[in-house]
Structures are given as C-alpha cells and as structure tokens.
Design a protein around this motif. Sequence first.
Motif, PDB file in Angstrom:
ATOM      1  N   GLN A 120     -27.975   8.444   1.922  1.00  0.00           N
ATOM      2  CA  GLN A 120     -28.634   6.637   2.154  1.00  0.00           C
ATOM      3  C   GLN A 120     -29.945   7.415   3.094  1.00  0.00           C
ATOM      4  O   GLN A 120     -31.232   7.101   3.275  1.00  0.00           O
ATOM      5  N   CYS A 121     -29.189   8.401   4.243  1.00  0.00           N
ATOM      6  CA  CYS A 121     -30.415   8.741   4.808  1.00  0.00           C
ATOM      7  C   CYS A 121     -30.669  10.199   5.170  1.00  0.00           C
ATOM      8  O   CYS A 121     -32.052  10.625   5.783  1.00  0.00           O
ATOM      9  N   PHE A 140     -14.641   4.884   0.589  1.00  0.00           N
ATOM     10  CA  PHE A 140     -15.462   6.168   1.413  1.00  0.00           C
ATOM     11  C   PHE A 140     -16.537   5.832   2.584  1.00  0.00           C
ATOM     12  O   PHE A 140     -17.454   5.705   1.557  1.00  0.00           O
ATOM     13  N   VAL A 141     -16.918   6.645   3.367  1.00  0.00           N
ATOM     14  CA  VAL A 141     -18.289   5.549   4.123  1.00  0.00           C
ATOM     15  C   VAL A 141     -18.134   7.883   4.351  1.00  0.00           C
ATOM     16  O   VAL A 141     -17.700   8.382   5.445  1.00  0.00           O
ATOM     17  N   LEU A 142     -19.412   7.581   5.154  1.00  0.00           N
ATOM     18  CA  LEU A 142     -20.536   8.855   5.552  1.00  0.00           C
ATOM     19  C   LEU A 142     -20.238   8.219   7.020  1.00  0.00           C
ATOM     20  O   LEU A 142     -21.128   7.574   7.212  1.00  0.00           O
ATOM     21  N   PHE A 152     -22.452   4.464   9.978  1.00  0.00           N
ATOM     22  CA  PHE A 152     -21.314   4.098   8.430  1.00  0.00           C
ATOM     23  C   PHE A 152     -22.498   3.879   7.894  1.00  0.00           C
ATOM     24  O   PHE A 152     -22.610   2.818   7.246  1.00  0.00           O
ATOM     25  N   HIS A 153     -22.436   4.702   6.242  1.00  0.00           N
ATOM     26  CA  HIS A 153     -23.427   4.891   5.122  1.00  0.00           C
ATOM     27  C   HIS A 153     -21.723   5.007   3.895  1.00  0.00           C
ATOM     28  O   HIS A 153     -21.295   5.085   4.349  1.00  0.00           O
ATOM     29  N   GLY A 154     -22.793   4.273   3.172  1.00  0.00           N
ATOM     30  CA  GLY A 154     -21.864   4.584   1.846  1.00  0.00           C
ATOM     31  C   GLY A 154     -20.418   2.722   2.205  1.00  0.00           C
ATOM     32  O   GLY A 154     -21.167   2.216   1.528  1.00  0.00           O
TER      33      GLY A 154
END
Length: 193
Positions: A120-121, A140-142, A152-154
């Motif tokens: 995403q970034c 599941f997050v990043l 947190f993305h995802g």
Amino acid sequence: MAAPEERPDSADSHCTQTSDKSGVEPKATNPKISNEAKGSTSSETAEIRSPEMEGNETGRMLKSLQWELNRIQRTVRQTLQSKLQGLVGQSLPTLSENRELANSIQKMLDTHSLRIRCPQCGHASILRVSPRKGMLGGAFVLDHTIDGKRTFHGGSSSVPPIQLTAKPERKAKTTAKTRSQPAAAGEIRSKVG
C-alpha cells in the motif's frame, strides 16, 4: 643491493576476476559499482569508503569482501522471497495458528535483517495477525511506522503479497536522560566540576 619489486598500478587493478569452470572467458567485476544501481537494498549498499584505505591492498580486499557479502545477502533475499510466495493467499483456521505462521515468517526474516515491503505505501513492515470481528483466523496486517506514527495496512484473512526489503536502520530517540532536568524544589545545584 636488489632493486625494489615493481607492482602494476593500472586503472583495472581494483577489479576482481571471476570465472566459472565452463571455459567461459573470465569477466572483470568492479566492487566499486554501487549495488543501488543493481536494485539492491540499503543494507546491501554499505561500502567501505575510507580515503586512507582506497589505494592500499587492505582497502581493496575489504571492498572485495563487502561486495561479496552484498551479493550473498541479495541471493538470500531473493531465495526467501521466492520460497515465501508459496504462502501468499494461505490461511489457517484459527487466530493462534495464523499468529504462529506470521511469527515464524517474521523470525526467519529477522535473522537476515529483512522486512516485508507494504504494497500500500512501500514502507518496510512487520507481518502480524490481529483479531477481527467476523474473521475466526484473524487479519494479516503489515505493521510499520510512518512519520513517527504506528500504522497497520492490509487486513486480509490470508497471507498478503510478499516483497522483501532491507530492515531500516533504527532512529536514535531523544530520552529524558539526555535532556537537562530542572532541579527539584529545595535542591541545591553545584557548579563545581
């Protein structure tokens, strides 16, 4: 008295010869070439650049060693990324199993100072699994920091796409111990020493 031994001092003396046993002509590789230009990550591009070492044998040997280490790190990163692609889209039935999967992946990456690049970034991030309402296996997050804020993305129910990148250097934090503290009420400050 014997004459001093002459050593060739050509522009190519910093190159390393490499060859394989296939009979192919050896090619010269130059450890001075930036690995950045070859698509490497920041931890792979650390070069020894001391003017005192530039012209001597020790400096050339250290540069050659650094170049070889960069090549090995790049190979490890590419191999791990390739093998981890088999897990993309996978999910286990429970939150605890998915957390164990994410922790196992992250431990493997940590041993090689690697992170997952957030799709995403683009920031280097840590794979985690968070509980989510309606998702028995969690999400599941990043996890990463952007402009000093934890982000947190995802949030998918399966392992996200994996593209590996170097673990970023830690930033020095200013702590209360490094800042001067005002004297407590009634405390006498001495200017001696």
